[in-house]
Write an enzyme that holds these catalytic residues in place. Sequence first.
Site, short mmCIF file in Angstrom:
data_model
loop_
_atom_site.label_atom_id
_atom_site.label_comp_id
_atom_site.label_asym_id
_atom_site.label_seq_id
_atom_site.Cartn_x
_atom_site.Cartn_y
_atom_site.Cartn_z
N THR A 165 3.18 37.47 44.62
CA THR A 165 1.91 36.90 45.05
C THR A 165 1.74 37.18 46.53
O THR A 165 2.69 37.11 47.31
CB THR A 165 1.86 35.39 44.78
OG1 THR A 165 0.62 34.85 45.26
CG2 THR A 165 3.01 34.65 45.46
N GLU A 170 2.05 30.47 41.59
CA GLU A 170 3.31 29.73 41.47
C GLU A 170 3.31 28.74 40.32
O GLU A 170 4.36 28.18 39.98
CB GLU A 170 3.59 28.98 42.79
CG GLU A 170 3.92 29.88 43.96
CD GLU A 170 2.70 30.42 44.71
OE1 GLU A 170 2.86 30.93 45.83
OE2 GLU A 170 1.57 30.34 44.16
N LYS A 206 -11.90 22.94 61.21
CA LYS A 206 -11.60 21.69 61.94
C LYS A 206 -12.42 21.70 63.21
O LYS A 206 -12.08 22.36 64.19
CB LYS A 206 -10.10 21.61 62.22
CG LYS A 206 -9.23 21.72 60.96
CD LYS A 206 -7.76 21.78 61.31
CE LYS A 206 -6.91 22.00 60.06
NZ LYS A 206 -7.10 23.34 59.47
N TRP A 250 -13.56 17.65 59.43
CA TRP A 250 -13.19 18.79 58.58
C TRP A 250 -14.42 19.22 57.81
O TRP A 250 -15.04 18.42 57.10
CB TRP A 250 -12.08 18.40 57.60
CG TRP A 250 -10.71 18.36 58.21
CD1 TRP A 250 -10.40 18.39 59.53
CD2 TRP A 250 -9.47 18.27 57.51
NE1 TRP A 250 -9.05 18.33 59.71
CE2 TRP A 250 -8.45 18.26 58.49
CE3 TRP A 250 -9.12 18.20 56.18
CZ2 TRP A 250 -7.10 18.19 58.16
CZ3 TRP A 250 -7.78 18.13 55.84
CH2 TRP A 250 -6.78 18.13 56.82
#
Length: 548
Positions: free
Chosen positions: A188, A335, A445, A450
Amino acid sequence: MPVRIIPPTPSAYVYPLLIKHLLHTSMTRAPDQEIVYRDLRRRTYREFRERIGRLASGLTQIGVDQGDVVAILEWDSDRYHECYFAIPMMGAVMQTVNVSLTPEDIAYTIVDSGATTVLFNADFAPLVAKLRPHLEAVRNWVSMLDRPDQPVTAMSVNAEYEALLSIGSPYFPFPDFDENAVATIFHTTGTTGRPKGVHFSHRQIVMHSMAVLVEYGLTPKHGRFHRDDVYMPMTPMFHVHAWGAPYTTTLAGCKLVFPGRYSPEIFVKLIASEGVTWTHCVPTLLQMLLTAPGSESVDLSRLRMVIGGSALPPSLARAAMARGIDVFGGYGMSETAPMLTTSHIKSKHLGGDFEEELRYRIAAGIAAPLVDLRIVDANMAEVPHDGEAVGEIVVRAPWLTTGYLNNPEASEVLWGGGYLHTGDVASIDADGYVRIADRIKDIVKTGGEWVSSIALENIIMEMPGVRKAAVIPIRDVKWGERPLALVIRDPEHPEAISEDDVRLHVASYVERGLISKIAIPENVTFVAELPLTSVGKIDKKTLRALYS
């Protein structure tokens, strides 16, 4: 007092969870079901079972043993499907090589896996010739031809795929062994450094396959998957086992359709000619499918499609639903094999207000069976399930990779605190629906707040005159970071939009209370195209490097 364990009867068969056992159902229920490769080949499951015996036997005769790694460079094909089964079933390890990486990274992944045999489509012969001097551990080279007259270049090979099968026996005795034996490896690509290898055992793949069938069988109305479906991968088979679907659909005994070297035109053709009903892809490929030449004349109303890899934009979901596609989101990562959540909509949200239903279709969804999913703050404390509070998604499930290949430091970071850390920021509501806010590294940010790049992208793509948009954070002296909006204009729109048009459009969503005022981008750049990753997602790593 210890737990009580009753020893099995000496003659009892202690059933290991091995990939070979996924074949029992299809061979009983559907031995004459079709497996189709483009317009070139058409075989049955019965022939498939014979061929995987021959492949394992042929590989054994050229020296492949249990534990050896066999690397595959191939398009999405029936032969790739045979490798998915024959190689791990004989006790060897299949490496699915990402053929879209740079040659240097491809060589690195093959060396990192320890592969000693390489099977490659003749289309990749020039690439293989370039890689060969760097792959000193490889002993066997096996070419795979789509046509008898296909050139392989002057490089020597140990065998051609069909010739290898011709010397093998269909009755290869696939043995039992430890279900925790490694079955597959792939790599990956992350944000920094070399690709990282992930590995999955037989047990993990079988558990993932069973959980997928349960998840897609539990939904009462939409997004169901069943044994009468016709499956075609649109996600490359080198990418997370094509999301595990070749294993799941083979277990179900479905008709399988493999598109080979994929293109939107091929997808459209096979959907029409083979009656495809089930597929999966990233948003970019869905957009290509809807705009492919000839697509407008093809009936897509029987097609069910799960979208993953990146968020499903509302505008794209509307376009797909207008064509009759039962489209919905899912979430996972390399994963995690990859299934973690699926946005199967609860009955109370179906068939009512369209925008409300759409809101659930584009969510990441609800945790699948056996997935222990938490959304936590920096101290690993769970955030409220109110649909507002955000934190990082951490997970446990029986099929998650237990670490990165040859990289113990990164593995410990991945599994910090005993949960797999996804790096994704999300919220969860009282009904259990997860909504991804952003990747931790992609969130903007700014001024103590955010801003979700995904939310801002979706808003911009709702604007008439926009074909595609990406948002990345850029440094700002005053605010720390500010959003940069990279926009592709829609060439078919009668009037070209301006930077101010984009800002005013975002401001209208601020007035409706749907996003913070601080999200309005001062920085808007019109581009002709956006870079894509090897699996068709917008490559924000490259964008951050270009616009840093």
